[in-house]
Write a protein that holds these residues in place. Sequence first.
Motif, PDB file in Angstrom:
ATOM      1  N   ASP A 146       1.217  -2.293   1.202  1.00 48.78           N
ATOM      2  CA  ASP A 146       0.241  -3.395   1.068  1.00 48.78           C
ATOM      3  C   ASP A 146       0.916  -4.607   0.424  1.00 48.78           C
ATOM      4  O   ASP A 146       1.563  -4.488  -0.634  1.00 48.78           O
ATOM      5  N   ILE A 147       0.762  -5.774   1.079  1.00 52.23           N
ATOM      6  CA  ILE A 147       1.380  -6.990   0.524  1.00 52.23           C
ATOM      7  C   ILE A 147       0.620  -7.399  -0.747  1.00 52.23           C
ATOM      8  O   ILE A 147      -0.615  -7.376  -0.770  1.00 52.23           O
ATOM      9  N   ASP A 148       1.384  -7.762  -1.790  1.00 56.06           N
ATOM     10  CA  ASP A 148       0.753  -8.130  -3.068  1.00 56.06           C
ATOM     11  C   ASP A 148       0.242  -9.577  -3.029  1.00 56.06           C
ATOM     12  O   ASP A 148       0.901 -10.461  -2.486  1.00 56.06           O
ATOM     13  N   TYR A 149      -0.867  -9.779  -3.644  1.00 60.97           N
ATOM     14  CA  TYR A 149      -1.482 -11.113  -3.814  1.00 60.97           C
ATOM     15  C   TYR A 149      -1.474 -11.928  -2.518  1.00 60.97           C
ATOM     16  O   TYR A 149      -1.125 -13.109  -2.518  1.00 60.97           O
ATOM     17  N   PHE A 150      -1.827 -11.292  -1.436  1.00 61.85           N
ATOM     18  CA  PHE A 150      -1.760 -11.993  -0.142  1.00 61.85           C
ATOM     19  C   PHE A 150      -2.833 -13.075  -0.033  1.00 61.85           C
ATOM     20  O   PHE A 150      -2.661 -14.081   0.659  1.00 61.85           O
ATOM     21  N   LYS A 151      -3.925 -12.854  -0.728  1.00 58.80           N
ATOM     22  CA  LYS A 151      -4.998 -13.860  -0.712  1.00 58.80           C
ATOM     23  C   LYS A 151      -4.445 -15.198  -1.229  1.00 58.80           C
ATOM     24  O   LYS A 151      -4.744 -16.261  -0.677  1.00 58.80           O
TER      25      LYS A 151
ATOM     26  N   ASN B 290      -2.399 -17.049   1.349  1.00 56.51           N
ATOM     27  CA  ASN B 290      -3.281 -17.780   2.272  1.00 56.51           C
ATOM     28  C   ASN B 290      -3.858 -19.022   1.609  1.00 56.51           C
ATOM     29  O   ASN B 290      -3.900 -20.103   2.209  1.00 56.51           O
TER      30      ASN B 290
ATOM     31  N   HIS C  76      -3.499 -20.293   6.128  1.00 59.72           N
ATOM     32  CA  HIS C  76      -3.658 -19.083   6.935  1.00 59.72           C
ATOM     33  C   HIS C  76      -2.518 -18.917   7.948  1.00 59.72           C
ATOM     34  O   HIS C  76      -2.062 -17.791   8.216  1.00 59.72           O
TER      35      HIS C  76
ATOM     36  N   GLY D 119       0.303 -17.485   6.298  1.00 64.40           N
ATOM     37  CA  GLY D 119      -0.066 -16.079   6.060  1.00 64.40           C
ATOM     38  C   GLY D 119       0.246 -15.232   7.286  1.00 64.40           C
ATOM     39  O   GLY D 119       0.839 -14.152   7.188  1.00 64.40           O
ATOM     40  N   ASP D 120      -0.119 -15.753   8.456  1.00 66.12           N
ATOM     41  CA  ASP D 120       0.152 -15.027   9.709  1.00 66.12           C
ATOM     42  C   ASP D 120       1.664 -14.844   9.917  1.00 66.12           C
ATOM     43  O   ASP D 120       2.117 -13.767  10.327  1.00 66.12           O
TER      44      ASP D 120
ATOM     45  N   LEU E 211       2.921 -12.057   7.820  1.00 67.80           N
ATOM     46  CA  LEU E 211       2.601 -10.727   8.372  1.00 67.80           C
ATOM     47  C   LEU E 211       3.594 -10.352   9.474  1.00 67.80           C
ATOM     48  O   LEU E 211       4.055  -9.211   9.549  1.00 67.80           O
TER      49      LEU E 211
ATOM     50  N   ARG F 232      -0.230  -1.574  11.949  1.00 64.26           N
ATOM     51  CA  ARG F 232      -0.959  -2.459  11.033  1.00 64.26           C
ATOM     52  C   ARG F 232      -2.298  -1.774  10.805  1.00 64.26           C
ATOM     53  O   ARG F 232      -3.084  -1.597  11.734  1.00 64.26           O
TER      54      ARG F 232
ATOM     55  N   GLY G  83      -5.935  -5.731   7.228  1.00 66.94           N
ATOM     56  CA  GLY G  83      -5.494  -7.108   7.064  1.00 66.94           C
ATOM     57  C   GLY G  83      -4.028  -7.238   6.675  1.00 66.94           C
ATOM     58  O   GLY G  83      -3.180  -7.581   7.498  1.00 66.94           O
ATOM     59  N   GLU G  84      -3.708  -6.931   5.401  1.00 66.90           N
ATOM     60  CA  GLU G  84      -2.310  -7.068   4.953  1.00 66.90           C
ATOM     61  C   GLU G  84      -1.753  -5.716   4.553  1.00 66.90           C
ATOM     62  O   GLU G  84      -0.902  -5.585   3.704  1.00 66.90           O
TER      63      GLU G  84
ATOM     64  N   LYS H  40      -0.902  -0.629  -7.601  1.00 68.58           N
ATOM     65  CA  LYS H  40      -1.481  -1.962  -7.837  1.00 68.58           C
ATOM     66  C   LYS H  40      -1.867  -2.082  -9.306  1.00 68.58           C
ATOM     67  O   LYS H  40      -1.595  -3.098  -9.961  1.00 68.58           O
TER      68      LYS H  40
ATOM     69  N   ARG I 135       2.006  -3.673  -9.455  1.00 68.70           N
ATOM     70  CA  ARG I 135       2.434  -4.039  -8.089  1.00 68.70           C
ATOM     71  C   ARG I 135       3.967  -4.033  -7.930  1.00 68.70           C
ATOM     72  O   ARG I 135       4.662  -3.710  -8.877  1.00 68.70           O
TER      73      ARG I 135
END
Length: 328
Positions: A202-207, A210, A215, A218-219, A222, A241, A244-245, A313, A317
């Motif tokens: 899982d990617i950390d702090y992906f929010k 973005n 976004h 962000g894409d 990924l 996948r 989401g991330e 997490k 992380r």
Amino acid sequence: MVAVAAGTLLSPLFISLPSYFTVIGSINTLLVFLVYLFIRSNRYPAYELAALFFIALISIIPLIAVSGGVNSQFAYLLPLYPIMATLFGSKTQSIIIGISLFIAIIACTAFGQFFTDITGEVYNHKKSVSRGFWLAITILVSMYFGLFFQNRYRELTEKLEQLALHDPLTELLNRRGFNLQLEANIAIAKRQQSIMTLLLIDIDYFKKVNDVSGHDIGDICLKHVARCLKQNIRQTDILARFGGEEFILLLPETTEVAALPLAEKLKQSISELVIPSLNSPLTVTIGMASTAIPHTHIDGIIKAADKALYRGKANGRNRVEITSAIPS
Ligand SMILES: Nc1nc2c(ncn2[C@@H]2O[C@H](COP(=O)(O)OP(=O)(O)OP(=O)(O)O)[C@@H](O)[C@H]2O)c(=O)[nH]1
């Protein structure tokens, strides 16, 4: 006007035919139907091709012969057969039917003068040869089109399958595709009594990525992560996948001890990715779980890996966490 048109279309059906033609026609139809049932039953696949030859040569040649050779109206239906074989059967079946009918037409043309033309027409050799030639060509063309349609159909089905089982952004398997592969691998693992290890990445702090970079970036992240994971695993490993991330990686025939260095390498490689327009490096947290014994239920392994991920997490992380040997 309509009545005249209908009469013109339907009148050939009401030509009064000699009784022997009706008998032979009925026997032929019955035989073709029985052969069709035989093929559909799938009980003796080894004899299917012989049955098709039977339809094409043994059953159809006499019918064409007694109905006026290649000049028979019945003969003009023959180009439909390879197409029908394509729609309801296989490529081999349409080739067999096509080639057999081709031979049948050549034979009927060559020996045309020996058949009585029931329509009462005087036998015309030149006309028969010309019709036989064009009929034979039409059968080959219809066989070619049948095969062409079948190829296109297979291509489109494969494309649809690809779309249904893959994630369009990263081109990795999606959750559905992963589950299908998983089932196959579980069956193999059970048979071979081998251990599998599962990684949730899982990617950390992906929010934040973005929110800060947008976004689109962000894409791109990924895609980079997906490519990086793919480059570091074996062809027999299954990567997807999962959300989401979040990515999921199944390592068949791999113990926890053997998987740990790979998990560390994946974490390291992702942190070293250089992604244009991204200011800070990406990091991932990896939760890992293995089957203690081969019969562990897969839902149990995913839950265990998820638990490890959650712990990773919570523990800050950018780390790999393991949930050890799960009982069945
Ligand atoms: N660009 C992009 N973002 C996505 C996609 N799918 C999910 N996301 C985003 O991924 C983010 C996931 O956020 P969170 O679940 O809060 O997780 P996080 O920010 O990575 O935090 P931690 O996992 O706790 O480290 C959300 O902002 C989603 O909008 C996608 O296809 N493209």
